[in-house]
Scaffold this active site. Structure first.
Site, PDB file in Angstrom:
ATOM      1  CE  LYS A   1      -5.273  -1.228  10.502  1.00  0.00           C
ATOM      2  NZ  LYS A   1      -4.098  -1.354   9.620  1.00  0.00           N
TER       3      LYS A   1
ATOM      4  N   GLY B   1       0.823  -1.219   0.000  1.00  0.00           N
ATOM      5  CA  GLY B   1       0.000   0.000   0.000  1.00  0.00           C
ATOM      6  C   GLY B   1       0.847   1.254   0.000  1.00  0.00           C
ATOM      7  CB  ALA B   2       4.192   1.918  -1.124  1.00  0.00           C
TER       8      ALA B   2
ATOM      9  CE1 TYR C   1      -8.245   0.437   9.640  1.00  0.00           C
ATOM     10  CE2 TYR C   1      -8.468   1.396  11.825  1.00  0.00           C
ATOM     11  CZ  TYR C   1      -7.802   1.310  10.625  1.00  0.00           C
ATOM     12  OH  TYR C   1      -6.692   2.092  10.400  1.00  0.00           O
TER      13      TYR C   1
ATOM     14  CB  SER D   1      -4.901   1.644  13.911  1.00  0.00           C
ATOM     15  OG  SER D   1      -5.733   2.715  14.276  1.00  0.00           O
TER      16      SER D   1
ATOM     17  CG  ASN E   1       1.018   1.285   4.910  1.00  0.00           C
ATOM     18  OD1 ASN E   1       0.769   2.022   5.870  1.00  0.00           O
ATOM     19  ND2 ASN E   1       0.553   1.531   3.686  1.00  0.00           N
TER      20      ASN E   1
HETATM   21  P1  NAP Z   1      -4.794   5.414   2.369  1.00  0.00           P
HETATM   22  O1  NAP Z   1      -4.324   6.817   2.224  1.00  0.00           O
HETATM   23  O2  NAP Z   1      -6.237   5.085   2.165  1.00  0.00           O
HETATM   24  O3  NAP Z   1      -3.884   4.479   1.431  1.00  0.00           O
HETATM   25  C1  NAP Z   1      -4.123   3.098   1.448  1.00  0.00           C
HETATM   26  C2  NAP Z   1      -3.026   2.413   0.684  1.00  0.00           C
HETATM   27  O4  NAP Z   1      -3.237   0.991   0.797  1.00  0.00           O
HETATM   28  C3  NAP Z   1      -3.040   2.744  -0.788  1.00  0.00           C
HETATM   29  O5  NAP Z   1      -1.720   2.731  -1.262  1.00  0.00           O
HETATM   30  C4  NAP Z   1      -3.845   1.578  -1.370  1.00  0.00           C
HETATM   31  O6  NAP Z   1      -3.524   1.312  -2.748  1.00  0.00           O
HETATM   32  C5  NAP Z   1      -3.345   0.449  -0.508  1.00  0.00           C
HETATM   33  N1  NAP Z   1      -4.255  -0.694  -0.471  1.00  0.00           N
HETATM   34  C6  NAP Z   1      -5.552  -0.737  -0.104  1.00  0.00           C
HETATM   35  N2  NAP Z   1      -6.036  -1.982  -0.217  1.00  0.00           N
HETATM   36  C7  NAP Z   1      -5.017  -2.751  -0.693  1.00  0.00           C
HETATM   37  C8  NAP Z   1      -4.877  -4.109  -1.037  1.00  0.00           C
HETATM   38  N3  NAP Z   1      -5.915  -4.967  -0.912  1.00  0.00           N
HETATM   39  N4  NAP Z   1      -3.684  -4.550  -1.504  1.00  0.00           N
HETATM   40  C9  NAP Z   1      -2.644  -3.702  -1.643  1.00  0.00           C
HETATM   41  N5  NAP Z   1      -2.707  -2.398  -1.325  1.00  0.00           N
HETATM   42  C10 NAP Z   1      -3.883  -1.928  -0.868  1.00  0.00           C
HETATM   43  O7  NAP Z   1      -4.477   4.846   3.837  1.00  0.00           O
HETATM   44  P2  NAP Z   1      -3.499   5.408   4.974  1.00  0.00           P
HETATM   45  O8  NAP Z   1      -4.283   6.348   5.810  1.00  0.00           O
HETATM   46  O9  NAP Z   1      -2.201   5.803   4.402  1.00  0.00           O
HETATM   47  O10 NAP Z   1      -3.337   4.080   5.839  1.00  0.00           O
HETATM   48  C11 NAP Z   1      -2.248   3.199   5.650  1.00  0.00           C
HETATM   49  C12 NAP Z   1      -2.242   2.205   6.799  1.00  0.00           C
HETATM   50  O11 NAP Z   1      -2.148   2.918   8.037  1.00  0.00           O
HETATM   51  C13 NAP Z   1      -3.522   1.377   6.880  1.00  0.00           C
HETATM   52  O12 NAP Z   1      -3.209   0.074   7.295  1.00  0.00           O
HETATM   53  C14 NAP Z   1      -4.315   2.080   7.950  1.00  0.00           C
HETATM   54  O13 NAP Z   1      -5.226   1.229   8.575  1.00  0.00           O
HETATM   55  C15 NAP Z   1      -3.210   2.538   8.886  1.00  0.00           C
HETATM   56  N6  NAP Z   1      -3.570   3.658   9.735  1.00  0.00           N
HETATM   57  C16 NAP Z   1      -4.022   4.821   9.198  1.00  0.00           C
HETATM   58  C17 NAP Z   1      -4.370   5.870  10.055  1.00  0.00           C
HETATM   59  C18 NAP Z   1      -4.880   7.175   9.547  1.00  0.00           C
HETATM   60  O14 NAP Z   1      -5.384   7.961  10.380  1.00  0.00           O
HETATM   61  N7  NAP Z   1      -4.762   7.495   8.272  1.00  0.00           N
HETATM   62  C19 NAP Z   1      -4.224   5.702  11.432  1.00  0.00           C
HETATM   63  C20 NAP Z   1      -3.757   4.500  11.932  1.00  0.00           C
HETATM   64  C21 NAP Z   1      -3.421   3.473  11.071  1.00  0.00           C
HETATM   65  P3  NAP Z   1      -4.320   2.014  -3.988  1.00  0.00           P
HETATM   66  O15 NAP Z   1      -3.750   3.416  -4.092  1.00  0.00           O
HETATM   67  O16 NAP Z   1      -3.999   1.165  -5.145  1.00  0.00           O
HETATM   68  O17 NAP Z   1      -5.767   2.024  -3.596  1.00  0.00           O
END
Ligand code: NAP
Length: 248
Positions: free
Chosen positions: A161, A14-15, A157, A144, A92
C-alpha cells in the site's frame, strides 16, 4: 443515466464486492460505462452488472487475476475492444494475508505484493497508451491507511500500500503532461468482507482508536474516488485520506 462521466469508460479492478463494487456503481451513476473486473466470484460480478443495468447504466464483466501480468494486460485490452477505450482506471483489487514477519511465508508476501502493488503497474502501463492518444485519463489507486502508518502483522500489505502511494506520485509526474491525473485514496477501516473477517474483539479495539467511533462505508470511499475522477484536473499525485480521524 446522464452525468459528468457520460461517454467515458471506467475499468474498476476488484469490482465484484466491497469498495470496488461501490466505485463501479457510483461511476455508472454519473454516466460512465463500467468494466467490472473480478477474479473468482462471477456471481457477485454479475450481480453488480445487474444492479448498474437496473438503474439504467452500462456495464460489462471481465474476469482477470490482475496480479498476473498477462491477465491484467488482457483486461485492459478487453475493455478497449468491447467498450472502445479506457478513460478511467480504478486500481482497487486487493487482498491481505496477515502474519507477523517472523511467520510470513514467501507465498504470502508475494501474493499480496503481486495483487495489490504489481497489478497497478501492469494495468496502468497497458491503459496509458490510449489515454495519451486522447490526452485524457483519470487513474485512482486504492491504497490504505496501513500504507501510511504500518500495522502489526501486515508487512506485506503495508509495503504494497505504501508502494502504491510512491507509484502514484511517480505516475502523476510522468503523465501530467498527457492530461492524465493519478491519485491515491487511503481509506481507514471500511465495512467490507475484508474487515468482516476480523474477530469482534479486534473490531472493538480498532473502533476504540477511530475518533468518529465507527468504520467507514464502501459508499463513502466511492464518493471520494468519484470526486478525484470528476473534479480531478488539478488534483494529481495526491493521497486522499478518509479514515474517521484514525491517522492524520
Ligand atoms: P473485498 O471486499 O475483499 O473485495 C476484494 C475485491 O477484489 C473483490 O472484488 C475480489 O474479487 C477482488 N480481487 C481480489 N483479488 C483479485 C485479483 N487477483 N484480481 C482481480 N480482482 C481481485 O475488499 P475491499 O475491502 O472492498 O477492498 C478493496 C480495496 O480497498 C483493496 O485494495 C483493499 O486493500 C483496499 N482497502 C480496504 C479497506 C477496508 O477496510 N476494507 C481499507 C483500506 C483499503 P472476487 O470477488 O472475485 O474475489
Amino acid at each position: 443515466m446522464a452525468g459528468a462521466l457520460d461517454g467515458q469508460v471506467a475499468v474498476v479492478t476488484g469490482a465484484s464486492r466491497g469498495i470496488g463494487r461501490a466505485c463501479a456503481i457510483e461511476l455508472a451513476k454519473h454516466g460512465a460505462a463500467v468494466v467490472i473486473n473480478y477474479t473468482s466470484n462471477e456471481e457477485a460480478a454479475n450481480s453488480c452488472k445487474a444492479e448498474i443495468e437496473a438503474a439504467g447504466g452500462k456495464a460489462i464483466v471481465v474476469q482477470a487475476n490482475v496480479g498476473n501480468p498477462d491477465e491484467a494486460r488482457a483486461l485492459i485490452k478487453a475493455a478497449e475492444e468491447q467498450c472502445g477505450k479506457v478513460d478511467i482506471l480504478i486500481n482497487n483489487a486487493g487482498v491481505n494475508r496477515d502474519r507477523t514477519i517472523q511467520r510470513m511465508s514467501d507465498a504470502e508476501w508475494n501474493e499480496v505484493i503481486q495483487t495489490d502493488l504489481s497489478s497497478i503497474f501492469y494495468t496502468t502501463q497497458a491503459a496509458l497508451g490510449g489515454m495519451r492518444e486522447r490526452n485524457y485519463g483519470r487513474i485512482v489507486n486504492m491504497s490504505s491507511v496501513i500504507g501510511q502508518m504500518g500495522n502489526l502483522g501486515q508487512a506485506n500489505y503495508s509495503a504494497a500500500k505504501a508502494g502504491m502511494i510512491a507509484f502514484t506520485k511517480t505516475a502523476a509526474k510522468e503523465l501530467a503532461r498527457f492530461g492524465i491525473t493519478v491519485n491515491a485514496v487511503c481509506p481507514g477501516f471500511i465495512e467490507t468482507d475484508m474487515v468482516a473477517a476480523l474477530s469482534d474483539e479486534i473490531k472493538t479495539s480498532l473502533i476504540a482508536n477511530i475518533p468518529v467511533g465507527r468504520f467507514g462505508t464502501a459508499e463513502e470511499v466511492a464518493a471520494a474516488v468519484r470526486f478525484l475522477v470528476t473534479e480531478g484536473g488539478f488534483f494529481t499525485g495526491a493521497q486522499l485520506s478518509l479514515n474517521g480521524g484514525q491517522y492524520m
